[in-house]
Design a protein around this motif. Structure first.
Motif, PDB file in Angstrom:
ATOM      1  N   TYR A  73      20.855  -3.189  -0.925  1.00 19.30           N
ATOM      2  CA  TYR A  73      21.091  -1.836  -0.433  1.00 19.30           C
ATOM      3  C   TYR A  73      19.787  -1.073  -0.558  1.00 19.30           C
ATOM      4  CZ  TYR A  73      23.600   2.585   0.326  1.00 19.30           C
ATOM      5  OH  TYR A  73      24.050   3.775   0.831  1.00 19.30           O
ATOM      6  N   LEU A  74      19.396  -0.396   0.509  1.00 15.76           N
ATOM      7  CA  LEU A  74      18.101   0.272   0.556  1.00 15.76           C
ATOM      8  C   LEU A  74      18.271   1.782   0.552  1.00 15.76           C
ATOM      9  CD1 LEU A  74      16.312  -1.952   3.231  1.00 15.76           C
ATOM     10  CD2 LEU A  74      16.261  -2.169   0.741  1.00 15.76           C
ATOM     11  N   HIS A  75      17.454   2.453  -0.255  1.00 17.11           N
ATOM     12  CA  HIS A  75      17.400   3.907  -0.309  1.00 17.11           C
ATOM     13  C   HIS A  75      16.093   4.326   0.362  1.00 17.11           C
ATOM     14  CE1 HIS A  75      20.609   3.914  -3.475  1.00 17.11           C
ATOM     15  NE2 HIS A  75      20.046   2.753  -3.761  1.00 17.11           N
ATOM     16  N   GLY A  76      16.187   4.983   1.534  1.00 21.44           N
ATOM     17  CA  GLY A  76      14.992   5.284   2.307  1.00 21.44           C
ATOM     18  C   GLY A  76      14.478   6.698   2.087  1.00 21.44           C
ATOM     19  N   PHE A  77      13.152   6.841   2.120  1.00 19.05           N
ATOM     20  CA  PHE A  77      12.511   8.141   1.966  1.00 19.05           C
ATOM     21  C   PHE A  77      11.293   8.236   2.876  1.00 19.05           C
ATOM     22  CE2 PHE A  77      14.405   7.070  -2.129  1.00 19.05           C
ATOM     23  CZ  PHE A  77      15.150   8.202  -2.419  1.00 19.05           C
ATOM     24  N   ILE A  78      10.988   9.456   3.314  1.00 21.43           N
ATOM     25  CA  ILE A  78       9.662   9.803   3.808  1.00 21.43           C
ATOM     26  C   ILE A  78       8.953  10.502   2.657  1.00 21.43           C
ATOM     27  CG2 ILE A  78       8.348  11.259   5.401  1.00 21.43           C
ATOM     28  CD1 ILE A  78      10.706  10.895   7.386  1.00 21.43           C
ATOM     29  N   GLY A  79       7.725  10.092   2.389  1.00 24.83           N
ATOM     30  CA  GLY A  79       6.960  10.691   1.300  1.00 24.83           C
ATOM     31  C   GLY A  79       5.876  11.599   1.850  1.00 24.83           C
ATOM     32  N   ILE A  80       6.016  12.898   1.632  1.00 22.43           N
ATOM     33  CA  ILE A  80       5.008  13.845   2.089  1.00 22.43           C
ATOM     34  C   ILE A  80       3.785  13.705   1.177  1.00 22.43           C
ATOM     35  CG2 ILE A  80       4.464  16.250   2.571  1.00 22.43           C
ATOM     36  CD1 ILE A  80       6.672  14.963   4.329  1.00 22.43           C
ATOM     37  N   ALA A  81       2.642  13.388   1.777  1.00 17.75           N
ATOM     38  CA  ALA A  81       1.452  13.079   0.980  1.00 17.75           C
ATOM     39  C   ALA A  81       0.196  13.464   1.756  1.00 17.75           C
ATOM     40  CB  ALA A  81       1.410  11.598   0.627  1.00 17.75           C
ATOM     41  N   ASP A  82      -0.888  13.579   1.025  1.00 14.21           N
ATOM     42  CA  ASP A  82      -2.209  13.827   1.606  1.00 14.21           C
ATOM     43  C   ASP A  82      -2.804  12.472   1.975  1.00 14.21           C
ATOM     44  OD1 ASP A  82      -4.505  15.273   2.343  1.00 14.21           O
ATOM     45  OD2 ASP A  82      -5.419  14.922   0.380  1.00 14.21           O
ATOM     46  N   LEU A  83      -3.118  12.266   3.263  1.00  8.58           N
ATOM     47  CA  LEU A  83      -3.627  10.980   3.740  1.00  8.58           C
ATOM     48  C   LEU A  83      -4.967  11.163   4.451  1.00  8.58           C
ATOM     49  CD1 LEU A  83      -0.326   9.384   5.164  1.00  8.58           C
ATOM     50  CD2 LEU A  83      -1.356   9.021   2.911  1.00  8.58           C
ATOM     51  N   PRO A  84      -6.030  11.438   3.697  1.00  6.96           N
ATOM     52  CA  PRO A  84      -7.352  11.534   4.320  1.00  6.96           C
ATOM     53  C   PRO A  84      -7.850  10.161   4.750  1.00  6.96           C
ATOM     54  CG  PRO A  84      -7.545  11.652   1.945  1.00  6.96           C
ATOM     55  CD  PRO A  84      -6.078  11.647   2.253  1.00  6.96           C
ATOM     56  N   ASP A  85      -9.015  10.131   5.387  1.00  9.14           N
ATOM     57  CA  ASP A  85      -9.535   8.869   5.913  1.00  9.14           C
ATOM     58  C   ASP A  85      -9.713   7.818   4.829  1.00  9.14           C
ATOM     59  OD1 ASP A  85      -9.562   9.928   8.422  1.00  9.14           O
ATOM     60  OD2 ASP A  85     -11.682  10.451   8.399  1.00  9.14           O
ATOM     61  N   GLY A  86     -10.041   8.211   3.619  1.00 17.29           N
ATOM     62  CA  GLY A  86     -10.294   7.234   2.557  1.00 17.29           C
ATOM     63  C   GLY A  86      -9.075   6.804   1.779  1.00 17.29           C
ATOM     64  N   ALA A  87      -7.878   7.198   2.232  1.00 21.00           N
ATOM     65  CA  ALA A  87      -6.672   6.900   1.451  1.00 21.00           C
ATOM     66  C   ALA A  87      -6.242   5.450   1.566  1.00 21.00           C
ATOM     67  CB  ALA A  87      -5.527   7.808   1.891  1.00 21.00           C
ATOM     68  N   ALA A  88      -6.666   4.746   2.617  1.00 22.26           N
ATOM     69  CA  ALA A  88      -6.265   3.353   2.792  1.00 22.26           C
ATOM     70  C   ALA A  88      -7.125   2.438   1.941  1.00 22.26           C
ATOM     71  CB  ALA A  88      -6.365   2.950   4.265  1.00 22.26           C
ATOM     72  N   GLY A  89      -6.562   1.322   1.543  1.00 25.06           N
ATOM     73  CA  GLY A  89      -7.311   0.360   0.731  1.00 25.06           C
ATOM     74  C   GLY A  89      -6.429  -0.793   0.318  1.00 25.06           C
ATOM     75  N   LEU A  90      -6.865  -1.495  -0.717  1.00 23.13           N
ATOM     76  CA  LEU A  90      -6.125  -2.637  -1.236  1.00 23.13           C
ATOM     77  C   LEU A  90      -5.335  -2.226  -2.464  1.00 23.13           C
ATOM     78  CD1 LEU A  90      -8.869  -5.411  -0.919  1.00 23.13           C
ATOM     79  CD2 LEU A  90      -7.175  -4.679   0.777  1.00 23.13           C
ATOM     80  N   GLY A  91      -4.165  -2.845  -2.656  1.00 23.74           N
ATOM     81  CA  GLY A  91      -3.337  -2.491  -3.802  1.00 23.74           C
ATOM     82  C   GLY A  91      -2.390  -3.603  -4.166  1.00 23.74           C
ATOM     83  N   GLY A  92      -1.369  -3.223  -4.962  1.00 24.20           N
ATOM     84  CA  GLY A  92      -0.402  -4.191  -5.454  1.00 24.20           C
ATOM     85  C   GLY A  92      -0.632  -4.498  -6.916  1.00 24.20           C
ATOM     86  N   VAL A  93       0.327  -5.213  -7.508  1.00 23.23           N
ATOM     87  CA  VAL A  93       0.258  -5.617  -8.908  1.00 23.23           C
ATOM     88  C   VAL A  93      -0.089  -7.104  -8.928  1.00 23.23           C
ATOM     89  CG1 VAL A  93       1.494  -5.778 -11.090  1.00 23.23           C
ATOM     90  CG2 VAL A  93       1.990  -3.886  -9.524  1.00 23.23           C
ATOM     91  N   PRO A  94      -1.338  -7.473  -9.287  1.00 25.20           N
ATOM     92  CA  PRO A  94      -1.734  -8.886  -9.234  1.00 25.20           C
ATOM     93  C   PRO A  94      -0.841  -9.795 -10.065  1.00 25.20           C
ATOM     94  CG  PRO A  94      -3.666  -7.473  -9.484  1.00 25.20           C
ATOM     95  CD  PRO A  94      -2.461  -6.591  -9.641  1.00 25.20           C
ATOM     96  N   GLY A  95      -0.366  -9.308 -11.227  1.00 27.04           N
ATOM     97  CA  GLY A  95       0.493 -10.130 -12.072  1.00 27.04           C
ATOM     98  C   GLY A  95       1.813 -10.479 -11.421  1.00 27.04           C
ATOM     99  N   GLU A  96       2.213  -9.743 -10.381  1.00 27.36           N
ATOM    100  CA  GLU A  96       3.449 -10.021  -9.654  1.00 27.36           C
ATOM    101  C   GLU A  96       3.162 -10.729  -8.335  1.00 27.36           C
ATOM    102  OE1 GLU A  96       5.635  -6.407  -9.250  1.00 27.36           O
ATOM    103  OE2 GLU A  96       5.753  -6.044 -11.413  1.00 27.36           O
ATOM    104  N   GLY A  97       1.927 -11.198  -8.165  1.00 29.82           N
ATOM    105  CA  GLY A  97       1.569 -11.925  -6.954  1.00 29.82           C
ATOM    106  C   GLY A  97       1.439 -11.049  -5.728  1.00 29.82           C
TER     107      GLY A  97
END
Length: 377
Positions: free
Chosen positions: A308-332
């Motif tokens: 079961y999924l709970h959906g949201f839109i997240g209002i956030a500041d998204l400047p040009d530099g906001a994109a990148g790499l992420g994730g939790v390496p220990g969880e693959g």
């Protein structure tokens, strides 16, 4: 017959009833104290332990007259299989004087000292989910060792949180409003259980013509509730999409198994969907969300999955530099974030490059709310 001194979570009567099963009503309970021991919280956990300490006194209950079946169930729950706790002989104090009993103590102590522990506070936050988790734990008795169940306990609690969330069901105005006796589970089997599980059911249910169905067999893929959040910057009119390799397309044989999604993650025990969405935004994209706009909850594939999924839109500041790499390496996790305009995201949807249900639903929901969100900035 055996007597056990209990403290901590087992003093929660609904939990104790699940653990002892049919023997619960036959077991006498009386307040008792265990001299020379102290109940304290386990660092990093929600349950307590007892530690030997001169001059201390642990408050609890003495369970009297446990038969072999009740004792075996209590031992299984507490992990007397070289995994969790062992029963140690002790003398406790009751209103009628001293009494011999046994008490569950940890197999090993790591030296970290915990602070005070409150049954009342624990029950308010963790009582219901712990009872639901205990139902699955005790189902495994005779089917798996306590060590095996112990390794699964985290996901068992996560599935229990999903069952707890399911008690807040959506309205039933057009569809059938289920009542007592409308659905009977004649048998349930779990042929597989690990991070996910598979459950097989033998069901009988009320039919729309007023008759009863015959016994039917159905299977479900069991997973936790999850939260999705599509970050949106209304001033710049752009969204963040995250890209990662997904095993579902791999299993289907999709030549392009990297997909574009909203940020998503499972709702942990004791966590609200809102808290999950905010946490996952930080973990997957290093993003702080200013405000969540709920999109509602839904089953993505109710014919086969419990998810079961709970959906949201997240209002956030998204400047040009906001994109990148992420994730939790220990969880693959290996995640790449993309910042794209709303129009570009809708073009990806139109072309079919966005082919994940959560992304489709989130973008269509955003399209319906976009004018209002932009006007509010």
């Amino acid at each position: 017959m055996s007597d056990i001194f209990i403290y901590g979570t087992l003093m929660h009567q609904p939990l104790l009833r699940v653990v002892l099963g049919e023997s619960f009503d036959a077991v006498a309970q009386c307040p008792a104290r265990l001299p020379g021991w102290r109940v304290e919280a386990v660092p990093g956990e929600v349950y307590p332990m007892v530690r030997a300490e001169r001059g201390a006194e642990a408050e609890g209950l003495l369970l009297r007259g446990l038969d072999d079946a009740a004792l075996a169930r209590a031992d299984f729950y507490e992990g007397l299989d070289n995994y969790g706790y062992l029963r140690k002989p002790v003398e406790v104090l009751t209103g009628e004087g001293p009494a011999e009993a046994t008490v569950y103590v940890p197999l090993a102590e790591d030296g970290q000292r915990g602070g005070p522990w409150s049954l009342e506070r624990w029950a308010a936050q963790w009582g219901e989910v712990s009872v639901l988790a205990a139902e699955e734990v005790m189902w495994w008795m005779g089917r798996a060792t306590t060590a095996e169940v112990g390794r699964r306990y985290g996901v068992i609690c996560t599935r229990a949180q999903a069952r707890l969330n399911a008690r807040e069901s959506a309205p039933a105005t057009l569809r059938r409003k289920a009542g007592p006796g409308d659905l009977e589970v004649a048998e349930m089997r779990r042929p597989y259980a690990n991070f996910f599980a598979v459950e097989e059911y033998e069901l009988v249910h009320s039919r729309f013509d007023g008759t009863r169905s015959g016994q039917i067999e159905r299977a479900a893929f069991i997973s936790a509730d999850a939260a999705t959040v599509l970050p949106y910057d209304p001033q710049r009119d752009r969204v963040m999409l995250v890209e990662q390799l997904r095993v579902g397309p791999v299993a289907r044989g999709d030549a392009q198994p990297w997909v574009l999604e909203p940020i998503a993650g499972r709702v942990d025990p004791g966590e609200s969907p809102e808290d999950c969405a905010l946490r996952e935004a930080r973990e997957e994209a290093g993003l702080e969300v200013d405000r969540l706009v709920p999109l509602g909850g839904y089953y993505p594939s109710p014919g086969a999955k419990s998810e079961y999924l709970h959906g949201f839109i997240g209002i956030a500041d998204l400047p040009d530099g906001a994109a990148g790499l992420g994730g939790v390496p220990g969880e693959g996790e290996d995640i790449r974030a993309h910042i794209v305009s709303f129009d570009a995201a809708m073009a990806l949807l139109e072309s079919g490059e966005i082919n994940v249900g959560t992304t489709v639903i989130s973008l269509l929901q955003l399209a319906a709310r976009r004018a209002g969100l932009r006007a509010a900035t």
